[in-house]
Design a protein around this motif. Structure first.
Motif, PDB file in Angstrom:
ATOM      1  N   ILE A   7      29.535  36.222  38.128  1.00 23.69           N
ATOM      2  CA  ILE A   7      30.194  36.689  38.284  1.00 23.69           C
ATOM      3  C   ILE A   7      31.588  37.067  38.788  1.00 23.69           C
ATOM      4  CG2 ILE A   7      30.421  38.545  40.833  1.00 23.69           C
ATOM      5  CD1 ILE A   7      26.998  38.836  39.922  1.00 23.69           C
ATOM      6  N   ALA A   8      32.126  35.858  38.820  1.00 20.40           N
ATOM      7  CA  ALA A   8      33.820  35.781  39.196  1.00 20.40           C
ATOM      8  C   ALA A   8      34.708  36.168  37.331  1.00 20.40           C
ATOM      9  CB  ALA A   8      34.480  34.290  39.007  1.00 20.40           C
ATOM     10  N   ARG A   9      33.563  35.593  35.944  1.00 24.57           N
ATOM     11  CA  ARG A   9      33.867  35.624  34.552  1.00 24.57           C
ATOM     12  C   ARG A   9      33.596  37.682  34.762  1.00 24.57           C
ATOM     13  NH1 ARG A   9      34.552  31.859  32.063  1.00 24.57           N
ATOM     14  NH2 ARG A   9      33.458  29.197  32.756  1.00 24.57           N
ATOM     15  N   LEU A  10      32.757  38.190  35.187  1.00 25.33           N
ATOM     16  CA  LEU A  10      31.822  39.022  34.599  1.00 25.33           C
ATOM     17  C   LEU A  10      33.562  39.833  35.398  1.00 25.33           C
ATOM     18  CD1 LEU A  10      30.536  41.675  34.494  1.00 25.33           C
ATOM     19  CD2 LEU A  10      29.488  41.171  36.720  1.00 25.33           C
ATOM     20  N   TYR A  11      33.527  40.137  36.358  1.00 14.05           N
ATOM     21  CA  TYR A  11      35.448  41.406  36.717  1.00 14.05           C
ATOM     22  C   TYR A  11      36.831  40.372  36.168  1.00 14.05           C
ATOM     23  CZ  TYR A  11      32.666  43.294  40.573  1.00 14.05           C
ATOM     24  OH  TYR A  11      31.992  44.117  40.985  1.00 14.05           O
ATOM     25  N   LYS A  12      36.406  39.933  35.737  1.00 10.62           N
ATOM     26  CA  LYS A  12      37.436  39.073  35.206  1.00 10.62           C
ATOM     27  C   LYS A  12      37.643  39.652  33.903  1.00 10.62           C
ATOM     28  CE  LYS A  12      39.765  34.859  32.569  1.00 10.62           C
ATOM     29  NZ  LYS A  12      39.658  34.876  31.329  1.00 10.62           N
ATOM     30  N   SER A  13      36.689  40.162  33.871  1.00  8.24           N
ATOM     31  CA  SER A  13      36.810  40.863  31.666  1.00  8.24           C
ATOM     32  C   SER A  13      37.529  42.468  31.979  1.00  8.24           C
ATOM     33  CB  SER A  13      35.333  41.237  31.719  1.00  8.24           C
ATOM     34  OG  SER A  13      35.086  42.056  32.372  1.00  8.24           O
ATOM     35  N   ARG A  55      42.549  52.753  28.999  1.00  5.12           N
ATOM     36  CA  ARG A  55      42.117  50.967  28.483  1.00  5.12           C
ATOM     37  C   ARG A  55      40.886  51.133  29.738  1.00  5.12           C
ATOM     38  NH1 ARG A  55      45.460  51.275  25.700  1.00  5.12           N
ATOM     39  NH2 ARG A  55      46.570  49.872  24.711  1.00  5.12           N
ATOM     40  N   GLY A  56      40.799  52.096  30.759  1.00  5.21           N
ATOM     41  CA  GLY A  56      39.297  52.111  31.762  1.00  5.21           C
ATOM     42  C   GLY A  56      39.906  51.702  33.052  1.00  5.21           C
ATOM     43  N   TYR A  57      41.154  51.553  33.198  1.00  3.38           N
ATOM     44  CA  TYR A  57      41.502  50.957  34.702  1.00  3.38           C
ATOM     45  C   TYR A  57      41.821  52.040  36.230  1.00  3.38           C
ATOM     46  CZ  TYR A  57      44.034  47.810  37.636  1.00  3.38           C
ATOM     47  OH  TYR A  57      44.017  46.325  38.897  1.00  3.38           O
ATOM     48  N   ILE A  58      41.674  53.306  35.663  1.00  8.27           N
ATOM     49  CA  ILE A  58      42.176  54.324  36.499  1.00  8.27           C
ATOM     50  C   ILE A  58      41.034  55.630  35.891  1.00  8.27           C
ATOM     51  CG2 ILE A  58      44.454  54.825  35.303  1.00  8.27           C
ATOM     52  CD1 ILE A  58      44.405  55.312  38.721  1.00  8.27           C
ATOM     53  N   GLU A  59      40.373  55.804  36.285  1.00 12.60           N
ATOM     54  CA  GLU A  59      39.848  57.491  35.424  1.00 12.60           C
ATOM     55  C   GLU A  59      40.911  58.785  35.392  1.00 12.60           C
ATOM     56  OE1 GLU A  59      36.724  58.057  38.176  1.00 12.60           O
ATOM     57  OE2 GLU A  59      35.310  56.033  38.356  1.00 12.60           O
ATOM     58  N   GLU A  60      41.651  59.164  36.522  1.00  9.72           N
ATOM     59  CA  GLU A  60      42.201  60.160  35.965  1.00  9.72           C
ATOM     60  C   GLU A  60      44.054  59.883  36.189  1.00  9.72           C
ATOM     61  OE1 GLU A  60      41.337  62.063  40.219  1.00  9.72           O
ATOM     62  OE2 GLU A  60      40.901  62.978  38.955  1.00  9.72           O
ATOM     63  N   ILE A  61      44.985  60.634  35.524  1.00 10.55           N
ATOM     64  CA  ILE A  61      46.030  60.072  36.034  1.00 10.55           C
ATOM     65  C   ILE A  61      46.787  61.026  37.206  1.00 10.55           C
ATOM     66  CG2 ILE A  61      48.663  60.679  35.106  1.00 10.55           C
ATOM     67  CD1 ILE A  61      47.202  61.023  32.411  1.00 10.55           C
TER      68      ILE A  61
END
Length: 321
Positions: free
Chosen positions: A11-17, A44-50
């Motif tokens: 699980i930790a590795r998944l979220y590390k991505s 980069r997919g870090y946030i959906e909208e500005i």
């Protein structure tokens, strides 16, 4: 137990991505406007909208970090060590709300009602510190008891400093119970934090709690009894961190020690994913990386807006060349 810990590491590795990379950081640092930086994160997919404002962006980053921690906790809470570690990081995020509430109660000033993690506590309308203590639950209650027991003046600054110190105090106690490879990897992550917070408590509150890593207790006692800034700087110059510190004044000395703690923690959090998967150190590592990402992104956006990005570079948890 080994299969449970292996699952936790998966699980930790998944979220590390989802953790921000050095390449993205470098791209953000070249942005001419904070909205351009948000655009990079959106791509980069870090946030959906500005968001429309930096304040809204910070809220979204904070919400994202908290959501990650809550989701990870839901997956791995069947191992108490994992749950305890994540609860401490959620506690750390809650201090952004708890500290203003305490200041408000002690000074009679009003604060906004934008509560996320302590809404129930805030809605109880506490009138004094005892009310906050009585209405609080879980680790927040534990942290408050810790702070109030050690605070001599009960000022907002003193109480809030002790609440922050409780995070590393409690985390240090948890890590001390680890064994073998678990302990060495986890200790690497928190070592410089221990020294920073222990030395800060000695300097600010004349409180010596022996949780330090590389700074001897004798030096902490010297810090606690120092009479002026020159003595403080002389003591810090005797530590193993001296060559990494800016010793021109006390503020810069502690600021550079804290920055070193963040750099070391990111480095060793990444390294914790190497080797054996059967360790809760990866849960500590991913929790710390989530926190560092939130802090770094917030600093970068504000640095771009204020035109002080070169200064911000020296504060990030990335050891940029």
């Amino acid at each position: 137990m080994s299969s449970t810990l292996a699952y936790s590491t998966a699980i930790a590795r998944l979220y590390k991505s989802f953790i921000i990379t050095r390449g993205t950081i470098n791209e953000l640092l070249t942005s001419s406007d904070w909205r351009d930086a948000i655009g990079v994160l959106k791509d980069r997919g870090y946030i959906e909208e500005i968001p429309s404002t930096i304040e809204n962006a910070e809220k979204k980053f904070r919400q994202r970090a908290i959501n990650f921690l809550l989701k990870i906790r839901g997956y791995v809470s069947n191992v108490k060590i994992n749950a305890d570690i994540i609860d401490l990081y959620l506690y750390l995020f809650s201090l952004n709300e708890l500290e203003p509430l305490i200041t408000s109660v002690l000074t009679g000033t009003k604060i906004s009602d934008n509560f996320l993690l302590i809404k129930e506590l805030a809605d109880s309308n506490p009138q004094n510190l005892d009310d906050i203590l009585n209405f609080s639950k879980g680790i927040i209650n534990e942290g408050l008891k810790f702070a109030m027991a050690r605070a001599s003046k009960k000022t907002p600054s003193e109480i809030n400093s002790l609440l922050e110190f409780y995070f590393i105090y409690k985390l240090s106690k948890i890590v001390s119970e680890f064994r073998g490879d678990w302990k060495s990897k986890a200790q690497d992550i928190i070592c410089t934090y221990e020294d920073y917070y222990a030395s800060m408590m000695a300097y600010k509150l004349h409180l010596v709690e022996n949780i330090s890593c590389k700074i001897d207790e004798s030096l902490l006692k010297d810090l606690a009894s120092a009479n002026n800034d020159k003595e403080i700087l002389d003591i810090l110059a005797r530590t193993s961190y001296a060559k990494n510190l800016t010793l021109t004044n006390v503020y810069d000395a502690f600021a550079t020690l804290y920055r070193l703690a963040r750099v070391n923690s990111r480095k060793y959090s990444i390294e914790a994913f190497m080797g054996s998967p059967f360790t809760p150190s990866t849960i500590l590592a991913i929790s710390e990386l989530i926190k560092l990402d939130y802090e770094d992104l917030t600093m970068i956006l504000n640095g771009i807006k204020l035109g002080i990005i070169e200064k911000i570079k020296k504060m990030l948890s990335f050891d940029l060349i």
